[in-house]
Design a protein around this motif. Structure first.
Motif, PDB file in Angstrom:
ATOM      1  N   GLU A 103      54.075  96.793 116.289  1.00 29.27           N
ATOM      2  CA  GLU A 103      52.687  97.071 115.923  1.00 29.27           C
ATOM      3  C   GLU A 103      52.112  98.168 116.807  1.00 29.27           C
ATOM      4  O   GLU A 103      52.573  98.375 117.932  1.00 29.27           O
ATOM      5  CB  GLU A 103      51.821  95.819 116.085  1.00 29.27           C
ATOM      6  CG  GLU A 103      52.121  94.750 115.065  1.00 29.27           C
ATOM      7  CD  GLU A 103      51.098  93.624 115.067  1.00 29.27           C
ATOM      8  OE1 GLU A 103      50.766  93.140 113.993  1.00 29.27           O
ATOM      9  OE2 GLU A 103      50.627  93.230 116.155  1.00 29.27           O
ATOM     10  N   PRO A 161      47.999  87.504 120.410  1.00 31.44           N
ATOM     11  CA  PRO A 161      46.963  87.132 121.387  1.00 31.44           C
ATOM     12  C   PRO A 161      45.546  87.405 120.875  1.00 31.44           C
ATOM     13  O   PRO A 161      45.300  88.357 120.139  1.00 31.44           O
ATOM     14  CB  PRO A 161      47.301  88.022 122.578  1.00 31.44           C
ATOM     15  CG  PRO A 161      48.759  88.283 122.464  1.00 31.44           C
ATOM     16  CD  PRO A 161      49.048  88.347 120.998  1.00 31.44           C
ATOM     17  N   PRO A 195      53.739  89.836 121.644  1.00 35.35           N
ATOM     18  CA  PRO A 195      52.613  89.991 122.575  1.00 35.35           C
ATOM     19  C   PRO A 195      52.890  91.040 123.650  1.00 35.35           C
ATOM     20  O   PRO A 195      52.009  91.366 124.430  1.00 35.35           O
ATOM     21  CB  PRO A 195      52.468  88.598 123.188  1.00 35.35           C
ATOM     22  CG  PRO A 195      53.790  87.954 123.026  1.00 35.35           C
ATOM     23  CD  PRO A 195      54.469  88.579 121.843  1.00 35.35           C
ATOM     24  N   ASN A 213      48.321  99.381 118.297  1.00 39.39           N
ATOM     25  CA  ASN A 213      46.890  99.135 118.406  1.00 39.39           C
ATOM     26  C   ASN A 213      46.217 100.486 118.563  1.00 39.39           C
ATOM     27  O   ASN A 213      46.613 101.286 119.413  1.00 39.39           O
ATOM     28  CB  ASN A 213      46.576  98.250 119.599  1.00 39.39           C
ATOM     29  CG  ASN A 213      45.140  97.802 119.557  1.00 39.39           C
ATOM     30  OD1 ASN A 213      44.782  96.912 118.789  1.00 39.39           O
ATOM     31  ND2 ASN A 213      44.290  98.457 120.332  1.00 39.39           N
ATOM     32  N   ARG A 233      47.805  93.863 109.029  1.00 38.26           N
ATOM     33  CA  ARG A 233      48.619  92.647 109.081  1.00 38.26           C
ATOM     34  C   ARG A 233      48.680  91.897 107.762  1.00 38.26           C
ATOM     35  O   ARG A 233      49.433  90.937 107.616  1.00 38.26           O
ATOM     36  CB  ARG A 233      48.077  91.726 110.178  1.00 38.26           C
ATOM     37  CG  ARG A 233      48.455  92.191 111.555  1.00 38.26           C
ATOM     38  CD  ARG A 233      47.845  91.296 112.595  1.00 38.26           C
ATOM     39  NE  ARG A 233      48.284  91.671 113.941  1.00 38.26           N
ATOM     40  CZ  ARG A 233      47.705  91.221 115.038  1.00 38.26           C
ATOM     41  NH1 ARG A 233      46.687  90.395 114.963  1.00 38.26           N
ATOM     42  NH2 ARG A 233      48.153  91.589 116.212  1.00 38.26           N
ATOM     43  N   ARG A 269      53.340  94.570 125.363  1.00 35.51           N
ATOM     44  CA  ARG A 269      53.002  95.978 125.166  1.00 35.51           C
ATOM     45  C   ARG A 269      54.197  96.812 125.613  1.00 35.51           C
ATOM     46  O   ARG A 269      54.611  96.758 126.758  1.00 35.51           O
ATOM     47  CB  ARG A 269      51.761  96.334 125.966  1.00 35.51           C
ATOM     48  CG  ARG A 269      51.379  97.789 125.805  1.00 35.51           C
ATOM     49  CD  ARG A 269      49.934  98.008 126.081  1.00 35.51           C
ATOM     50  NE  ARG A 269      49.536  97.464 127.373  1.00 35.51           N
ATOM     51  CZ  ARG A 269      48.270  97.413 127.781  1.00 35.51           C
ATOM     52  NH1 ARG A 269      47.308  97.859 127.012  1.00 35.51           N
ATOM     53  NH2 ARG A 269      47.966  96.919 128.953  1.00 35.51           N
ATOM     54  N   TRP A 290      50.619  88.782 132.290  1.00 35.46           N
ATOM     55  CA  TRP A 290      50.317  87.507 131.638  1.00 35.46           C
ATOM     56  C   TRP A 290      50.342  86.394 132.676  1.00 35.46           C
ATOM     57  O   TRP A 290      51.333  86.178 133.333  1.00 35.46           O
ATOM     58  CB  TRP A 290      51.323  87.222 130.527  1.00 35.46           C
ATOM     59  CG  TRP A 290      51.150  88.119 129.345  1.00 35.46           C
ATOM     60  CD1 TRP A 290      51.941  89.171 129.001  1.00 35.46           C
ATOM     61  CD2 TRP A 290      50.123  88.060 128.360  1.00 35.46           C
ATOM     62  NE1 TRP A 290      51.463  89.772 127.861  1.00 35.46           N
ATOM     63  CE2 TRP A 290      50.350  89.116 127.447  1.00 35.46           C
ATOM     64  CE3 TRP A 290      49.014  87.232 128.164  1.00 35.46           C
ATOM     65  CZ2 TRP A 290      49.514  89.354 126.357  1.00 35.46           C
ATOM     66  CZ3 TRP A 290      48.194  87.467 127.073  1.00 35.46           C
ATOM     67  CH2 TRP A 290      48.447  88.518 126.184  1.00 35.46           C
ATOM     68  N   PHE A 317      53.190  97.656 120.482  1.00 35.59           N
ATOM     69  CA  PHE A 317      53.441  96.255 120.820  1.00 35.59           C
ATOM     70  C   PHE A 317      54.669  95.744 120.075  1.00 35.59           C
ATOM     71  O   PHE A 317      54.943  96.171 118.949  1.00 35.59           O
ATOM     72  CB  PHE A 317      52.253  95.375 120.406  1.00 35.59           C
ATOM     73  CG  PHE A 317      51.067  95.501 121.318  1.00 35.59           C
ATOM     74  CD1 PHE A 317      50.883  94.617 122.361  1.00 35.59           C
ATOM     75  CD2 PHE A 317      50.139  96.508 121.128  1.00 35.59           C
ATOM     76  CE1 PHE A 317      49.798  94.726 123.201  1.00 35.59           C
ATOM     77  CE2 PHE A 317      49.049  96.623 121.960  1.00 35.59           C
ATOM     78  CZ  PHE A 317      48.877  95.727 123.000  1.00 35.59           C
TER      79      PHE A 317
END
Lengths: 371, 293
Positions: free
Chosen positions: A83, B155, A28, A85, A138, A30, B247, A25
């Protein structure tokens, strides 16, 4: 304990395979889905400054022969706000698949990256990239962000509201809210925001940590009820149970120096006077000096040193390392029961744990011992 | 790494905490040093400040490279007071809300309500005499507390998703059809994070469709933070969600509900569309919300 389906529990005592599902990411957005890996390790330490961290070796082959080795600040796997995930996917023979959220990590370093090249008609093409990434949760963002100047809380009504305000993050209110005592000042120093977050968590009787889905929460000092049992035998997952004891940081005397609002000194002492940890016994005296800006009366000072003594003597006295088959449901702070090879069980709280691509899991349990 | 190590070694060698400052109570002058009560002891320590305070006043102790010194009074003493009772050889002067009984210079006769100058030292305070007026220095303006700020954290990802039909909850994908309702669940994080008084500025949901077919899904909020045993209870006005992926903006009124109440979002029937659930795509149903508080 992570959020999983009831069916997973029985799968984990049998035969199953795991793999990581890694998405990258940038904000926001991806940037890449389901990146491949070739070796990983994730670890959690409830006593560390940054509670969870890891390392993953990303391997990638692009359809358009592009490299994933980061060169610019904004590249997909660069360590400048990007980032990952990470989900752990558990698969068992009869079509069972479940993914368990492990963490939302900031890429903080790229210790190694290399591309495989191939010469096609005089054109050098990248046929694959292998990028090793250092991951931290974070909390590192909070640690890096400072206050421009010393600040007081905007409102003393709620610790949780302040935690949200100064971190700017999502929060999960895991413990009951409390008002903030007068006297808390956020400091304009390196790591000052992390200090402030931990000071607020301290008021809530816990430590701040980042949940697997990347929200800020507080792990309470008080133990919960056991949430899992590690057993031996046919359905057992335990590979090894060790035993260790450590006297470091087992303080039996706490000396507190505080001051009231008019800066008159307040002095308070608490010491263990009976039992094997008595300051007059063979263990001797092990003194810790404490202070707190939130203490402004003698009664508060006495309570503060008594509480500090209780924490110092009750934890860390007795630590049990456990090796077991990977159980992705477990989290730091979970209370588990462990069956001992010598018979009987013990109950401990997970202080730190690590998992890796070898399918095993190492835990260290704090076992409470009453003094 | 080495820098941290060096810092740790320095801290260890300095002994007691490097931020080693505390207060003590001044007892008396001992030669040119100061005798103070600290904790359980009375000790004589070097004094490096300008003036000793009167006996009983708190003083500041500082650790400097292993040496403990007294740097001066731990709180300031007033310079100007008002005579509130006359007397001889001492008058009562009230300054900063505290009444002191102090001697005065032989040339000055105290008069009630006189503004007087006081000087302090280790030998106590002395009223110097009447001053013509109190200070008229204007204090600088203070910085007002920070106003409203805009927040837009990463988010809010859904913790679970599922669809409820004639056989109960039976898929973790999110369906919107005549016989199925679908829902995403967020635990408590939206309510825990966004203040009740916040003004919601924008909100969008991440959708990853498997199929988009028929009428628009009846998009609404529901009242369950985690998956209940039975169906979820929907509330609010139905929003016809466009048949798109990625989105997608959602009505701000939904977030106004979720910031105060436990709940999530979902589809109260409509069309024949299926969205990947959190098991197939962790970002599914994530809510990107910005607000002002």
């Amino acid at each position: 304990m992570k959020n999983t389906s009831p069916a997973l529990a029985s799968i984990l005592t049998g035969s199953f395979t795991t793999r990581l599902v890694i998405d990258s990411f940038y904000g926001p957005t991806r940037t890449k889905e389901d990146l491949g890996e070739d070796g990983w390790e994730l670890n959690w330490n409830s006593e560390g400054e940054i509670k969870s961290a890891g390392r993953v070796d990303i391997v990638y082959t692009d359809d358009l022969a592009q490299s994933l080795t980061p060169n610019e600040f904004a590249d997909t796997l660069a360590p400048f706000g990007q980032e990952l995930n990470i989900l752990l996917e558990v698969t068992a023979g009869d079509g069972f698949t479940e993914t368990i959220q492990q963490g939302r990590y900031l890429i903080t370093g790229v210790p190694d990256a290399r591309d495989e090249h191939m010469n096609v008609l005089g054109e050098l093409l990248t046929i694959g990239s292998r990028v090793t990434l250092t991951l931290e949760d974070r909390m590192v963002r909070i640690k890096r962000a400072g206050f421009r100047s010393e600040q007081a809380p905007a409102s003393l009504a709620s610790c949780w509201a302040e935690l949200q305000r100064i971190s700017g993050m999502q929060v999960i209110r895991s413990v009951a809210d409390k008002p903030i005592p007068v006297g808390l000042i956020y400091k304009a120093a390196e790591g000052g925001r992390l200090d402030a977050v931990q000071a607020l968590a301290r008021i809530l009787d816990g430590v701040a940590y980042i949940t697997p889905d990347g929200a800020l929460s507080v792990l309470p000092d008080v133990w919960g009820a056991p949430v899992a049992a590690l057993v031996l035998g046919a359905d057992g997952t335990i590979l090894d149970v060790g035993h260790s004891m450590e006297s470091e940081d087992v303080f039996n005397e706490i000396v507190g120096n505080f001051q009231d609002a008019d800066r008159n000194p307040i002095y308070a002492v608490a010491a263990v006077i009976t039992g094997p940890l008595a300051t007059t016994g063979p263990f001797g005296r092990y003194t810790r000096y404490v202070t707190s800006e939130q203490v402004s009366t003698q009664a508060e000072a006495d309570a503060y040193v008594r509480a500090a003594l209780a924490i110092a003597t009750s934890t860390q006295v007795y630590r049990v390392p456990v090796q077991c088959v990977l159980d992705p449901r477990l989290d730091d702070g979970d209370v588990v029961t462990v069956e001992r090879p010598t018979g009987g069980t013990l109950t401990g709280r997970i202080a730190n744990h690590r998992i890796g691509n070898d399918g095993t899991m190492s835990l260290e349990l704090d076992v409470q011992r009453n003094v | 790494m080495s820098e941290n190590f060096a810092r740790r070694v320095t801290a260890a060698l300095a002994g007691i905490p490097t931020i080693g400052s505390k207060t003590a109570v001044f007892v008396a002058r001992d030669g040119f040093q100061a005798q103070v009560n600290v904790g359980e002891s009375t000790v004589t320590l070097p004094f490096v400040g300008m003036y000793l305070p009167p006996a009983g006043h708190p003083v500041q102790l500082e650790q400097r490279g292993g040496e403990v010194v007294i740097t001066g009074p731990a709180r300031p003493l007033p310079g100007i007071g008002v005579i509130t009772a006359t007397g001889s050889p001492r008058a009562t002067v009230t300054a900063w809300g505290v009444a002191y009984s102090l001697p005065y210079r032989s040339g000055y006769t105290p008069v009630l309500s006189d503004n007087v100058d006081i000087s302090w030292s280790g030998d106590g305070g002395v009223i110097q005499g009447k001053v013509t007026a109190t200070s008229n220095v204007v204090a600088p303006e203070t910085t007002p507390p920070a106003g409203l700020r805009t927040y837009n954290p990463d988010p809010f990802t859904a913790v679970d998703s599922a669809s409820f039909g004639p056989y109960g909850w039976n898929t973790r994908d999110v369906w919107s059809s005549n016989s199925y309702i679908g829902a995403w669940f967020y635990g408590s994080k939206i309510r825990d994070t966004i203040p009740d008084t916040a003004r919601i500025l924008s909100a969008a949901i991440y959708l990853n469709p498997r199929q988009l077919q028929g009428a628009a899904p009846n998009f609404r909020y529901h009242t369950s933070g985690t998956r209940p045993g039975g169906a979820v209870t929907f509330g609010g006005t139905t929003f016809a969600l466009p048949l798109v992926g990625g989105w997608t903006p959602v009505p701000l009124a939904f977030i106004d509900f979720l910031k105060v109440n436990p709940g999530g979002v979902g589809f109260n029937n409509g069309g024949y569309s299926i969205y990947r659930g959190t098991q197939a795509d962790q970002l599914s149903g994530a809510l990107d919300i910005s607000w002002e508080a």
